[in-house]
Scaffold this active site. Structure first.
Site, PDB file in Angstrom:
ATOM      1  N   ARG A  35       0.966  -1.475  -0.111  1.00 20.58           N
ATOM      2  CA  ARG A  35       0.048  -0.021  -0.095  1.00 20.58           C
ATOM      3  C   ARG A  35       0.719   1.446   0.017  1.00 20.58           C
ATOM      4  O   ARG A  35       0.270   2.325  -0.510  1.00 20.58           O
ATOM      5  CB  ARG A  35      -1.107   0.080   1.176  1.00 20.58           C
ATOM      6  CG  ARG A  35      -2.123  -1.018   0.993  1.00 20.58           C
ATOM      7  CD  ARG A  35      -3.139  -0.952   2.057  1.00 20.58           C
ATOM      8  NE  ARG A  35      -4.319  -1.513   1.771  1.00 20.58           N
ATOM      9  CZ  ARG A  35      -5.264  -2.098   2.612  1.00 20.58           C
ATOM     10  NH1 ARG A  35      -5.058  -2.046   3.823  1.00 20.58           N
ATOM     11  NH2 ARG A  35      -6.299  -2.598   2.195  1.00 20.58           N
ATOM     12  N   LYS A 200     -13.890 -12.576   6.520  1.00 23.28           N
ATOM     13  CA  LYS A 200     -14.904 -11.657   7.201  1.00 23.28           C
ATOM     14  C   LYS A 200     -16.331 -11.936   6.345  1.00 23.28           C
ATOM     15  O   LYS A 200     -16.636 -11.513   5.411  1.00 23.28           O
ATOM     16  CB  LYS A 200     -14.468 -10.285   6.501  1.00 23.28           C
ATOM     17  CG  LYS A 200     -13.393  -9.521   7.098  1.00 23.28           C
ATOM     18  CD  LYS A 200     -13.127  -7.998   6.593  1.00 23.28           C
ATOM     19  CE  LYS A 200     -11.710  -7.752   6.982  1.00 23.28           C
ATOM     20  NZ  LYS A 200     -11.295  -6.670   6.059  1.00 23.28           N
ATOM     21  N   GLY A 353      -6.953  -6.411   1.323  1.00 27.79           N
ATOM     22  CA  GLY A 353      -5.620  -6.375   1.868  1.00 27.79           C
ATOM     23  C   GLY A 353      -4.745  -7.788   2.033  1.00 27.79           C
ATOM     24  O   GLY A 353      -3.692  -8.031   1.671  1.00 27.79           O
ATOM     25  N   GLY A 377     -12.705  -3.832   1.125  1.00 23.90           N
ATOM     26  CA  GLY A 377     -13.982  -3.324   1.344  1.00 23.90           C
ATOM     27  C   GLY A 377     -14.462  -2.430   0.454  1.00 23.90           C
ATOM     28  O   GLY A 377     -15.802  -2.541   0.050  1.00 23.90           O
TER      29      GLY A 377
END
Ligand code: ADP
Ligand code: MG
Length: 396
Positions: A35, A200, A353, A377
């Site tokens: 990132r 998730k 990520g 997300g």
């Protein structure tokens, strides 16, 4: 500088750049700097145009107050190495140190402010509290560039409110991400295969709702697969299971049969007695998961089946590792999927990520894929058809 035309000539101006520098750390060692690398081009471009670049970003989830474990200091140091220039660091976000550092910038200089989430106003749900903090942030700059794709789905002070207070522009990173996502939603080249995994589960189940009308095939692995397997009546032992989502998964499976959008579940899984790197792995078929074992990867037969479907697609979006890739014994499914994406003749996109970290950890080069998204997300919410507040605010 076409990208930043709305800001006029940036030379000599203080430009606040919201970047996504939320990298995984082991102590103060950065374990994946992807990132930071992705943030470099925008910062460099503004610096070379003579702007005084003030970078704001978050790291992890501190609780609205300073916490040394989440300091951006090591990240600022790494950014300096990548930019090959000195990067000033402010010990706070909008306080005395930040003001002094910003005042000390010459044209072309770059500074990083301390973790923006050390301030409760950043993520507050209260518009006034968020606004008051955004006022302070905006006070440090003459213009704003939104370049943190991983946070554009958040209505937060440094993403949303600050854009309402300063002349603003979309950063190059965010605009590239949006262009790629558009290719996944408009005039998609078929077959379009989506691979979903990760941990998730409840976050990600929502995207399936929208994808059932768009993709041709959905391949499901990772932690979320066990809720689907439970919906099909299988025992899942001690695997990750969202009991309250079983009904939702059953509904997706029913809709998939009706709509002809195929949902493909693994036929075998790798299980182990414990969630540990050296736990002994066993491959079992999905209707024979032992009650005392945890499913930690899709099995080799499933990996082959998934890979075949991916390699035969023209558009592929992948979010979420197929297993606990951090442990070598459970990385096989993720490796097979990553390998297949590199063989796609068309557009292959990796989002998330951990998924991005996984492909690097497994030794794949970034350019082996069509695009590696910095935001999991945000890309999922875009694919869900939701409005991204951090994008919408830039259009005003
Ligand atoms: P991303 O960041 O790519 O969106 P997530 O954050 O949703 O992905 O999930 C990543 C994590 O999912 C990884 O740390 C991986 O170990 C974990 N994971 C994958 N499969 C399983 C599984 N079967 N059980 C538990 N965790 C899993
Ligand atoms: Mg993740």
């Amino acid at each position: 500088m076409g990208q930043y035309a709305a800001l006029g000539d940036v030379a000599g101006k203080r430009v606040l750049v919201r970047s996504d520098l939320n990298v995984p750390l082991d102590g103060d060692r950065i374990t994946d700097d992807g990132r930071i690398r992705a943030s470099v081009p925008t910062i460099r471009e503004l610096s070379e145009a003579g702007a005084r670049v003030v970078v704001t970003a978050h790291l992890g989830r501190p609780k609205g107050e300073p916490d040394a474990a989440y300091s951006l200091r090591p990240v600022a140091a790494r950014l300096g190495e990548l930019l090959e220039r000195e990067v000033a660091f402010a010990e706070d976000t909008v306080g005395e140190s930040a003001r002094a550092v910003v005042d000390g910038l010459a044209d072309g200089d770059v500074a990083v402010l301390e973790n923006v989430r050390f301030n409760a106003g950043e993520t507050s749900k209260d518009d006034a509290e968020r606004g008051a903090f955004a006022d302070q942030l905006a006070g440090l700059a003459d213009a704003f560039v939104s370049d943190g794709f991983g946070v554009v789905h958040r209505k937060q002070a440094s993403v949303y409110d600050v854009a309402q207070r300063l002349p603003h522009a979309m950063g190059g990173l965010v605009s590239t991400e949006i262009e790629v996502l558009q290719r996944l939603t408009r005039d998609v080249q078929r077959p379009y295969v989506v691979v979903l995994g990760g941990s998730k589960v409840s976050d990600k189940l929502a995207v399936i709702d929208n994808l059932l009308g768009k993709a041709d095939t959905l391949l499901i692995g990772g932690g979320m697969v066990f809720t689907f397997l439970a919906a099909e009546g299988h025992e899942v032992g001690k695997s990750l299971l969202e009991q309250d989502q079983v009904e939702t998964c059953r509904d997706y499976l029913r809709r998939s049969r009706e709509s002809g959008v195929e949902i493909v579940l693994p036929t075998d899984v790798v299980v182990a007695p414990e969630f540990k790197a050296d736990a002994p792995p066993t491959t079992v078929v999905v209707d024979a998961i032992p009650a005392d074992q945890i499913g930690l990867d899709i099995g080799p037969d499933s990996a082959t089946a998934f890979a075949e479907r991916i390699a035969g697609a023209t558009t592929v979006f992948w979010n979420g590792p197929m297993g606990v890739f951090e442990f070598d014994a459970f990385a096989g499914g993720t490796r097979a999927v990553a390998q297949a994406l590199t063989e796609v003749d068309g557009l292959s996109v990796v989002g998330g990520g951990d998924s991005a970290a996984a492909v690097r950890r497994l030794g794949f080069a970034d350019d082996a894929f069509g695009h590696i998204s910095t935001g999991g997300g945000a890309s999922l919410e875009y694919l869900e058809g939701k409005e991204l507040p951090g994008i919408t605010v830039l259009e005003d």
